[in-house]
Design an enzyme around this catalytic site. Structure first.
Site, PDB file in Angstrom:
ATOM      1  N   SER A 121      40.753  38.957  40.184  1.00 24.04           N
ATOM      2  CA  SER A 121      40.639  40.383  39.935  1.00 24.04           C
ATOM      3  C   SER A 121      39.581  40.665  38.861  1.00 24.04           C
ATOM      4  O   SER A 121      38.431  40.283  39.030  1.00 24.04           O
ATOM      5  CB  SER A 121      42.012  40.959  39.559  1.00 24.04           C
ATOM      6  N   ASP A 271      43.478  41.992  46.638  1.00 24.11           N
ATOM      7  CA  ASP A 271      43.445  41.431  45.287  1.00 24.11           C
ATOM      8  C   ASP A 271      44.149  40.073  45.228  1.00 24.11           C
ATOM      9  O   ASP A 271      45.261  39.908  45.722  1.00 24.11           O
ATOM     10  CB  ASP A 271      44.136  42.418  44.337  1.00 24.11           C
TER      11      ASP A 271
END
Length: 826
Positions: A121, A271
């Site tokens: 991320s 993600d």
């Protein structure tokens, strides 16, 4: 003896040898054997070295001593061959990941090597940029920049807002697409809050040249790098070590709901924090460094509250992650934050300071355990050498994926290349944002591949056409009686040119409307459009009491009904402007009382005006919001010729008793200018000017004359009132706006406006109108103080409005949504 044996035997200062270093020893063994095979043979010995598996068979003691001596000589002459390797692992955590930059800065300044880097991320963003050759200073500058704000919010910079293809403004909040599959229709809600086009272009702009330098192999970056994403279908981790670096990072940071999932190699990815927010286990498996430095900025999962949807979604999609690093393998640092959200990048200083405090607590421990040094000068030299490999971004070939219509594909390519063989980054950026403004294209993801044969980049545009059918929902919710709902339906298709059929409906006590029509966009070398609409409008203006907080709403004292048919054509003039011309037929009916005090049984006057309208105009718009704008400019200059017939039917409050009619024809010229100037990051100054000229004659009476005259309504709330003091056939008006920004979405807005009739219209005793002989003899003021918060779907405002007029002067309103109307015919 196997390689692992040498790894076990040869140790220096207690450092653990890696297998590949033992292989290096074996290679030296083999080389030495080849060079000294004659010596061994003269002694009638038959040593053999099995190079492939690193096994050394028996040899004479003399030969063995020579070999061992040679080993130590090589080791002493190769100081880096037994040095510690260091891996840096960065966790996810949204804006809190800014602290990662300070960790990297401190490691560099203290000569701590970074041999491998990985992240998830925001950790993938920081780690990927560092691996691509961006220094901590460059990353800080990037995160602090206005460009990064636009990337992280999906908003378009002023210089790239293409106005020509924008539809007429409406009060929509959300867009629902309709998909048809196997004769079944499915309503598709929005997939993401933040538009992805800005981010996709930014990653291409930042990292396309890096892909060329490393040849799409992340192990060949300045620092070997990998990141983690999540396969949406299997919910399993995907380790990204090759391919397009920008796409890999984009996948790793695509948090559900906020950002749209990205497809790589046929897999839809989200993600990486969903499955592994701290990939230290993968770092050990892939690179097996001697020492791992980890930095955690993610919050531990908390029990979500019933009204916090984001926390609920986060808890559902994010698996528990093991952040522990065994003490013998490395060290884990953790930076904790309070009141820092996922996208609070504007809190850079606060986050960075927390990161500095964390690394300062651990740096001495790290220096004790990592004895190898990486001089900052050598790191900077390595960064410069890697950056020197990056070719500049110039584009030659353009390919379009995802579009079936050959004419649409050709139009997209021509929109990028025009008649040029080579396209620069700046030219591409302008044309890219023109394309994403096209209502027929849902998304465009640019991917650049370096062509070693031509020396330029091949641009691949991964296009997703818009669904043919769309529903928009919106309106306005208010503490005043101006609530309204809104819904629209659009059908779009592309057959050599872009067709849009649209309709909408407004419903509410104050305003209701219905519009139907369409627009055709022609993708010629000079684009142009043809549009036609039929619209019904109705406004009910209510008379209210003079109380500030609570209003006693009486029956409407003015009702305006209008029907119009409009035809319009236009061409673009630059990025923000268009030249347009059109014609319209309009029929308006105004019902009104000649006094503010009337009885229920009174009959209102009625004035009808049927008109033909022809107009030409120039319009420019670069405002960032359609209501409560904070930057950009709006300009309009138009000239209309209006010819029509007025019919007046008097009511019980009129001094006249006979129905009358008369013909009118006149010119109406209008000029508007609104502009915002940024004065630092916290303050914005806005100006608004407006001028109207008309040679129109009065209608039958004073009130009907003002109802048909142009008016000055500079604020959203003012559009919900009819105020005689701010109407005139000829006037000058303007105002100043002062904006104080608390963050990118919240600001305090102070506005003051003045209205000056050129020759003020007044009322005779017989209720007809007349003009003063003197010019500019009077003026009227209005103002507003408002606290405005721009949500992802519409503005929330708490405003206090003042108008210089009889009866009520102050209005306190709380609003969510937009006070916008369909266009009139004239």
């Amino acid at each position: 003896m196997h390689v692992k044996y040498w790894a076990k035997v040869f140790k220096v200062s207690g450092k653990r040898w890696r297998t590949d270093k033992a292989i290096f020893i074996h290679v030296v063994f083999s080389t030495f054997h080849r060079k000294n095979s004659g010596l061994l043979q003269n002694r009638n010995m038959q040593p053999s070295v099995f190079c492939k598996f690193g096994t050394v068979r028996k040899a004479s003691k003399l030969a063995m001593r020579k070999i061992l001596f040679s080993f130590f000589a090589v080791l002493l002459l190769s100081p880096g061959s037994y040095a510690q390797s260091v891996g840096l692992v960065l966790s996810g955590g949204g804006a809190k990941g800014i602290a990662h930059i300070e960790v990297i800065r401190a490691l560099e300044e203290n000569n701590i090597p970074i041999d491998y880097i990985a992240g998830t991320s925001i950790g993938a963003i920081v780690g990927g940029l560092y691996a691509a050759g961006y220094s901590p200073d460059e990353m800080e500058k990037l995160f602090r920049s206005d460009d990064f704000y636009f990337w992280s919010t999906g908003r378009i910079q002023k210089e790239y807002r293409y106005y020509f293809t924008k539809p007429e403004p409406d009060p929509a909040w959300i867009e629902l697409r309709i998909a048809r599959k196997e004769d079944k229709f499915t309503l598709l809600p929005p997939t993401n809050i933040i538009p992805e086009e800005q981010m996709d272009f930014a990653f291409m702009e930042l990292l396309a040249s890096t892909n060329a330098a490393c040849k799409n192999n992340f192990d060949s970056l300045m620092v070997p790098f990998f990141c983690v994403a999540t396969n949406v279908h299997s919910n399993q981790p995907v380790i990204l070590r090759e391919g397009d670096l920008g796409e890999a990072i984009r996948a790793s940071m695509t948090f559900p709901l906020y950002f749209k999932a990205i497809q790589i190699d046929g897999n839809l990815l989200f993600d990486g924090g969903i499955v592994n927010n701290f990939p230290q286990d993968i770092m050990e498996e892939i690179h097996n460094p001697d020492f791992i430095i980890g930095h955690k900025v993610a919050d531990d999962s908390k029990i979500p509250e019933t009204d916090n949807v984001i926390d609920q979604i986060t808890n559902m999609v994010m698996r528990p992650t093991n952040y522990d690093i065994p003490s013998d393998k490395g060290i884990l640092m953790e930076t904790k934050f309070e009141n820092v959200g996922l996208l609070d990048f504007q809190k850079y200083d606060l986050i960075a300071e927390q990161g500095r405090q964390t690394i300062n607590q651990y740096i001495d421990s790290i220096k004790m355990r990592v004895q190898r040094k990486a001089e900052l000068e050598n790191v900077e030299r390595k960064r410069e050498e890697f950056s020197a490999k990056k070719p500049e971004l110039y584009f030659q070939n353009v390919q379009v994926e995802g579009v079936e219509d050959p004419m649409q594909r050709k139009f997209i390519i021509q929109s990028i290349k025009h008649h040029y063989n080579i396209v620069s980054l700046n030219e591409l950026k302008k044309d890219y944002f023109k394309l994403i403004a096209d209502e027929h294209l849902k998304s465009i993801r640019p991917v650049a591949y370096y062509n070693h044969e031509t020396g330029y980049y091949d641009l691949h545009l991964k296009v997703e056409p818009e669904k043919k059918m769309r529903i928009n929902i919106g309106g306005n919710i208010s503490t005043k009686p101006i609530n309204q709902g809104f819904a629209s339906f659009d059908y779009r298709t592309y057959q050599g040119r872009a067709y849009t059929l649209s309709s909408n409906i407004y419903f509410g006590r104050f305003y209701s409307s219905f519009k139907a029509g369409g627009r055709i966009d022609f993708p010629t070398s000079l684009p142009f459009y043809l549009a036609g609409y039929s619209t019904l409008n109705r406004w009910d203006f209510f008379s209210t009491s003079t109380e500030l907080f609570f209003e006693d709403v009486r029956p409407p004292y003015i009702i305006q009904d209008e029907y119009n048919m409009r035809l319009e054509a236009g061409v673009p003039l630059g990025l923000h402007s268009k030249l347009f011309a059109g014609t319209a037929f309009a029929n308006s009916t105004d019902e009104y009382y000649q006094t503010d005090i009337f009885r229920k049984q009174d009959v209102p006057d009625q004035t009808t005006f049927n008109a033909f309208v022809g107009q030409i105009g120039l319009e420019s718009n670069s405002l960032n919001y359609k209501q409560y704008a904070t930057e950009g400019a709006f300009r309009l200059f138009s000239v209309k010729y209006i010819a029509g017939k007025e019919v007046n039917k008097p009511g019980t409050t009129s001094s006249a008793t006979v129905k009358t009619s008369r013909h009118h024809d006149y010119l109406l010229a209008e000029a508007q200018l609104t502009r915002y100037f940024n004065i630092g990051k916290r303050f914005t100054l806005g100006t608004q000017l407006e001028a109207v000229y008309s040679n129109k004659k009065f209608l039958k009476n004073y009130r009907s004359s003002l109802l048909s005259a142009p008016g000055y309504y500079p604020t959203p709330h003012s559009r919900s009132l009819f105020i005689e003091n701010f109407h005139s056939n000829n006037y000058l008006a303007g105002g100043l706006k002062a904006l104080v920004h608390f963050n990118p979405s919240l600001h305090l807005r102070l506005e003051g406006h003045g209205f000056v009739p050129v020759r003020e219209e007044l009322q005779n005793e017989d209720l007809t109108a007349y003009k003063k002989d003197d010019y500019f003899t009077n003026y009227y003021l209005q103002g507003m103080a408002a606290l405005v918060y721009h949500t992802g779907i519409g503005p929330v405002s708490l405003s206090l409005n003042y108008y210089e007029k009889p009866n009520t002067n102050l209005y306190l309103t709380l609003n969510f949504g937009y006070i916008l109307f369909n266009k009139r015919g004239y």
